[in-house]
Each structure stands twice: as structure tokens, then as C-alpha cells.
Design an enzyme around this catalytic site. Structure first.
Site, PDB file in Angstrom:
ATOM      1  N   GLY A 155      24.367  11.319 -19.698  1.00  0.00           N
ATOM      2  CA  GLY A 155      24.135  12.242 -19.621  1.00  0.00           C
ATOM      3  C   GLY A 155      25.454  12.992 -19.362  1.00  0.00           C
ATOM      4  O   GLY A 155      25.500  14.014 -20.100  1.00  0.00           O
ATOM      5  N   GLU A 156      26.448  13.501 -19.531  1.00  0.00           N
ATOM      6  CA  GLU A 156      28.401  13.484 -19.340  1.00  0.00           C
ATOM      7  C   GLU A 156      28.504  13.511 -20.451  1.00  0.00           C
ATOM      8  O   GLU A 156      28.753  12.661 -21.561  1.00  0.00           O
ATOM      9  CB  GLU A 156      28.810  12.449 -18.516  1.00  0.00           C
ATOM     10  CG  GLU A 156      28.216  12.247 -16.401  1.00  0.00           C
ATOM     11  CD  GLU A 156      29.423  11.735 -15.645  1.00  0.00           C
ATOM     12  OE1 GLU A 156      30.013  11.791 -15.883  1.00  0.00           O
ATOM     13  OE2 GLU A 156      29.031  11.254 -15.032  1.00  0.00           O
ATOM     14  N   ALA A 157      28.683  14.400 -20.511  1.00  0.00           N
ATOM     15  CA  ALA A 157      29.870  14.800 -22.084  1.00  0.00           C
ATOM     16  C   ALA A 157      30.697  14.541 -22.298  1.00  0.00           C
ATOM     17  O   ALA A 157      30.674  14.150 -23.639  1.00  0.00           O
ATOM     18  CB  ALA A 157      29.669  16.764 -22.375  1.00  0.00           C
TER      19      ALA A 157
END
Length: 602
Positions: A105-107
Site C-alpha cells: 500500500g505504500e507509494a
């Protein structure tokens, strides 16, 4: 062979522990794998493990490979480099990549993975894009389009022209061809890229994301790692998909032949029983509740017999008792209104176990004998028989009752007759359980004496146990004394095991107590006869006479030493019974006098 199995089992247990650790903390899991030499300390080896181990949590795989540390980054590069995208369409390549893991979920983590994907795709498909940056931007756009097209929370939807315009640049050579973009748009809108397995994850220890992580902006936008709220139709569709996948898996495995080994080490079976025992019990329970399918019920009964036997041999008492308790419950003798033919089969199976494998019952005789008591009460009491299958058609009821009467005859009687074949410890459990059931029957109204009569009968059947043991003991000691003299006397006195001595003491105490109780009650009834002309007393004595006769005949076979030891208890009631007007009782007294009392006279 045994050591090979032990090593294989230890390896499997260590691997499962490592997988469980990875599914909670990926970095720690990889450290555990390397420390236990399950995986080489090389990025390619770890990547191969992540790609080919199906029980790993796919979210955790993506989370680990998106990290910025040197080793996880090298693992991600090795993972992507192990794939071949040659000749694939761009969206197909992304689908292939995401089969093995779910994007984090982290860019920044997504950025690292997509950058490496773009590099590899361009290397496998030279000339399609001018440089890897174009493929990298398009990869992000594809993921955005996938979310836009298939997330109901996003509105209005992106049009094809919007998607093409989003990927356009001032330099036409730097952007993807319009025809390619339109094909990608049509493919994604028609067929969603699924970022997670269709099957429910069964890995243990799946990490629960925090509320802050769930609420992060990028996750909400991309909708990659978090499942959407399920509707009823979604759940039904998912269940059907799981069933189809399971069926496909078994069909694919059916053609494969496993490696089988022959071994005489019984304990090797234990891990298999531990794994399948409880799910098997649940499956049998559901199957038994679903209807009158004879082949299926027959298989369930075979399962009960097999597991009860195996758990007895392996000493798995908890599981053995659970299966036995479930089998007794399925006899439905506690709920006669709901009885069906499958319940009769359960009763038949229970009696079969008592007949062919009584050793497996051990300390569970109490519920078994309670079940037999209910069976006798059901078949002998017309008012209770009338409640069997109440409300069903008469033909079905009659068939069930006839089957129950057949089972309450010889099959049930054999349980008591074959008590003579039980080992020492088991026969003590059998006696104690029967005494407990008898005590409960006597508390009922009207009082029942079924188990009390059976107690007399098995006392008669097992009368020779103590006598036989004592006689063989004396013979053994006598032979040793003649051969070796007095030096072996003290040793031979201790040749019986503690279990045998305990059995003799318990059996003697219970037997003498029971005989004394029966004779005392009979003598009191006989004394009452001399003081009254009440015919009810005569009737009571007449009804009791079969039990009295069996006790007296049993005492004829009692070891003379034991009889003499307890003569002071037996003598008063015996003398009062001499005047009994029941000829069968007086005949039995005559036999007792010839067998026991006469040898005590001077």
C-alpha cells in the site's frame, strides 16, 4: 526408515514455523529460513522460495519485496528477473507479475516494484517502448485504470479518450502508441486485474493492518491491498469459486502417484491422525445429519470404527473418546422421536466395536453400558417404544423397532458374555461402569434391575478369573519349591504383577459384597414369610429367585480359600434360606453345601 521419517517430519515442522513467522513478520521469517538452512542466503534462492511456496501470504510477499533495504531489494530484482515477459501484451505481463503477490500500500514500495517491472518488460520486448520510463508510467496508469473501472466507489468512470490523453506527452516518441493504449483500456475494463487470490487465505498469523494503514490515501485510491465490502452475492460467488478450485486441485492430484513407504513403526501414523482426525469428525457429523444415504452412512460407520481403533493403538485418548461419544450420540436413544435408520446403524456399529475390539473402549464403558441400558428399556417397554419415530408412517416405525429388538438380543448380550475376554484393567472398568449404570437404574421410577441382573451374570461368567489365577499361582510356587527348594520362596511370592493383585482385591471385594447383599435381602424376605401370609411377599421372593440361584451357583465355583475367608458373612443368610419354599433356591443351596460347606466340616 524411522529416522528418515523423523527427519522429514522435523524439516516440515521447521518449514511450517518459518512460513508462519513470514506471514506475520516477513523479514524475521526470511532470517528464520536462512538460519535453519531451509533457504540459501542468496537473493535468487529466497526469490525462488517466495515464488513457489503457495502457503505464503501474498500481501506479505509484496510488502517484503517493496522494502528499500539491500537484501529485500535484491530479492525483488531476482524475483522479477526470473520471469519472462517476451511476446506478452503489456497488461498480460502485469497480470502475470501480480499472480504471485499483492502490491503493497505504500507509494514508495509500489514505485520500486513497478520500476523493476518496466525495466524487465522492456528488456524482454525491445523496441516496444523508447525507454523504461514510458513503460513505468504506463504501468502506474494501468493500475489506476483497473481501480477506476472496477471500484464502485469511483465515479464518474474514466473514458477511453481520458485514458489515452492521460498517457500522452509533448514528445510523441516518449509515449506509448495510441493503438496499444486503446487495447489496454478495453482489456482492463473487460477483465479486472485481481490483486488477491480468489481462494480464502488459510495461512496462519496473517497480519491485521492498523486503522492508520487502512486509511492511507494511496491505498484508498488504488484499492490494491484491501478487500471491498462483500455482498451476499459476492460471498456466494466466492464459495462457488473455492469449491471449483478444490475440485480442480483434487482432479489434478488424482493423476499423480505419491511416494509410499512401508514401515512397522506405529507412531508414524500419529501425525496423520492428528491432522485429519478432527476435520474427519466434523465431516462425518455433517454427513450423518444430512439424510438417509445408505452408502454414505456406511462409510461414516467405517470411519468411526477405524479412527476409534487407531486412536486406541496410538494412545490418543481425547480423540478416541470424542469419536466414541459422537457415535453414541448418533444412536439417538436419548431422542427416540428423531430416530432413523442411520441411528440404528450407529447402534449396530457400537455393538460391533464392543464385539470385535473391546480393548479400544477401555475407560469409556460407562457411556457404552448406558446406551445398552437405554436400548433394553426402549425395546422392552411398550410405552417408550411408542415414542420411536413418533409421527412417522407405521411401516417405517415397525422396521426401526424390529431392528432395535434384534440388536437388543444376541448382539447386546454378547457384550456381557465377552467380558470374560477383557484384560485385567478393562474388566475392572467394566464392573465399575456396570455398577454405576445399575445404581442409576435403581433410582428410576419404577426401578429397573436390568444392569443389576447383568452384574450377576458377568459375576458368574468371570467367577473363574480369581480361582484360575490363584490355582495357577499355587501350582507355580509348588513346582518351583520342588525344583529349587526354599531359596525361591520369597521370590515366587512376588511373581504376580501389581495389576493382577489389584484386580484380585477389587474383584473379590465387589463379588463378596454383591453376593452378601443378594443373600441378605433374600434371607430377610424369607424371614418375613414366617411372620405374614401376605402373598406379595411370596411374589417378591419368586421374582428374586432366579438372581438368588445364579448367585448361589456362582458361589459354588468360588475359590475355597475366599469362601472360607468370608464364611462369617455368608453363613447367617444361608442358614435362613434353608427353609425357602422355592425349589430352585433349595436345589442351589444343596449344590453349595456339597461344593463348599461340606469340606469345611470336621
Amino acid at each position: 526408515m524411522h529416522s528418515d521419517f523423523e527427519r522429514a517430519k522435523a524439516h516440515k515442522s521447521t518449514l511450517e514455523a518459518a512460513i508462519s513467522e513470514f506471514n506475520r513478520r516477513p523479514a524475521k521469517g526470511i532470517e528464520y529460513l536462512i538460519a535453519n538452512r531451509l533457504v540459501e542466503n542468496k537473493p535468487a534462492a529466497v526469490a525462488h522460495f517466495l515464488k513457489n511456496t503457495s502457503s505464503l501470504n501474498k500481501s506479505m510477499i509484496g510488502d517484503y519485496m517493496g522494502q528499500h533495504e539491500e537484501f529485500p531489494l535484491s530479492v525483488m530484482h531476482a524475483y522479477v528477473d526470473s520471469m519472462n515477459f517476451s511476446g506478452m501484451k503489456f497488461d498480460t505481463a502485469i497480470r502475470e507479475l501480480l499472480k504471485g503477490f499483492r502490491l503493497p500500500g505504500e507509494a514508495q514500495k509500489i514505485d520500486r516494484i513497478m520500476e523493476k517491472f518496466a525495466e524487465r518488460f522492456c528488456a524482454d520486448n525491445p523496441g516496444l517502448f523508447r525507454n523504461a520510463d514510458t513503460a513505468y508510467v504506463l504501468a502506474y496508469a494501468v493500475i489506476m485504470l483497473n481501480t477506476d473501472a472496477h471500484n464502485p466507489m469511483v465515479w464518474p468512470k474514466m473514458s477511453k479518450s481520458d485514458f489515452v490523453r492521460m498517457n500522452a506527452t509533448n514528445d510523441p516518441e516518449e509515449c506509448a502508441p495510441q493503438e496499444l493504449l486503446e487495447d489496454i483500456y478495453d482489456s482492463i475494463v473487460k477483465d479486472e486485474i485481481k490483486m488477491k487470490d480468489d481462494a480464502i487465505s488459510i495461512g496462519k498469523g496473517n497480519r491485521v493492518r492498523s486503522e492508520g494503514e487502512e486509511g492511507s490515501g494511496l491505498v484508498r485510491i488504488l484499492n490494491l491491498a484491501l478487500p471491498r465490502s462483500k455482498t451476499l452475492s459476492d460471498s456466494k460467488s466466492e464459495s462457488e469459486s473455492i469449491i471449483k478450485q478444490t475440485q480442480a486441485f483434487f482432479r489434478s492430484q488424482g493423476a499423480k502417484r505419491g511416494v509410499f513407504h512401508t514401515s512397522k513403526q506405529i507412531e508414524l501414523v500419529r501425525p496423520m491422525i492428528e491432522s485429519v482426525g478432527w476435520p474427519l469428525l466434523a465431516t462425518i457429523s455433517v454427513s450423518m445429519e444430512e439424510g438417509e444415504n445408505k452408502p454414505r452412512v456406511s462409510l461414516c460407520m467405517e470411519g468411526f470404527k477405524a479412527v476409534i481403533r487407531l486412536t486406541h493403538v496410538l494412545g490418543m485418548d481425547t480423540m478416541r473418546y470424542a469419536f466414541l461419544a459422537s457415535l453414541i450420540r448418533f444412536t439417538s436413544l436419548h431422542a427416540l422421536k428423531d430416530m432413523r435408520s442411520r441411528n440404528v446403524e450407529a447402534m449396530r456399529t457400537l455393538l460391533s466395536i464392543c464385539d470385535t475390539d473391546p480393548d479400544s473402549l477401555q475407560d469409556t464403558w460407562m457411556p457404552v453400558l448406558e446406551c445398552l441400558s437405554r436400548l433394553e428399556n426402549t425395546t422392552s417397554n411398550s410405552s417408550i417404544s411408542a415414542t420411536v419415530m413418533q409421527g412417522s408412517n407405521q411401516i417405517s416405525r415397525d422396521a426401526i423397532l424390529q431392528s432395535l429388538r434384534e440388536l437388543s438380543g444376541k448382539p447386546a448380550e454378547q457384550v456381557y458374555v465377552l467380558s470374560v475376554k477383557l484384560p485385567s484393567d478393562s474388566v475392572v472398568e467394566f464392573f465399575n461402569a456396570l455398577c454405576g449404570v445399575s445404581a442409576e437404574e435403581l433410582k428410576q421410577y419404577p426401578a429397573r434391575v436390568f444392569s443389576l441382573q447383568k452384574l450377576v451374570e458377568i459375576s458368574y461368567y468371570n467367577m473363574a478369573r480369581i480361582r484360575m489365577k490363584t490355582t495357577s499361582e499355587v501350582d507355580f510356587k509348588g513346582d518351583n519349591m520342588e525344583r529349587n527348594g526354599s531359596k525361591v520362596e520369597s521370590a515366587s511370592m512376588n511373581e504376580n504383577s501389581d495389576a493382577d493383585k489389584k484386580l484380585e482385591r477389587v474383584a473379590e471385594e465387589k463379588l463378596v459384597s454383591f453376593c452378601g447383599q443378594i443373600l441378605s435381602e433374600a434371607s430377610e424376605i424369607q424371614s418375613t414369610l414366617g411372620e405374614t401370609i401376605n402373598m406379595d411377599v411370596h411374589t417378591v421372593l419368586q421374582l428374586r429367585s432366579p438372581i438368588i440361584v445364579k448367585v448361589l451357583k456362582g458361589m459354588c465355583r468360588m475359590n475355597n480359600t475366599i469362601f472360607k475367608r468370608h464364611l462369617i458373612e455368608f453363613y447367617p443368610p444361608i442358614t435362613r434360606l434353608v427353609c425357602c419354599d422355592q425349589m430352585d433356591v433349595r436345589g442351589a443351596l444343596g449344590e453349595l453345601f456339597n461344593a463348599q460347606l461340606r469340606v469345611l466340616l470336621p
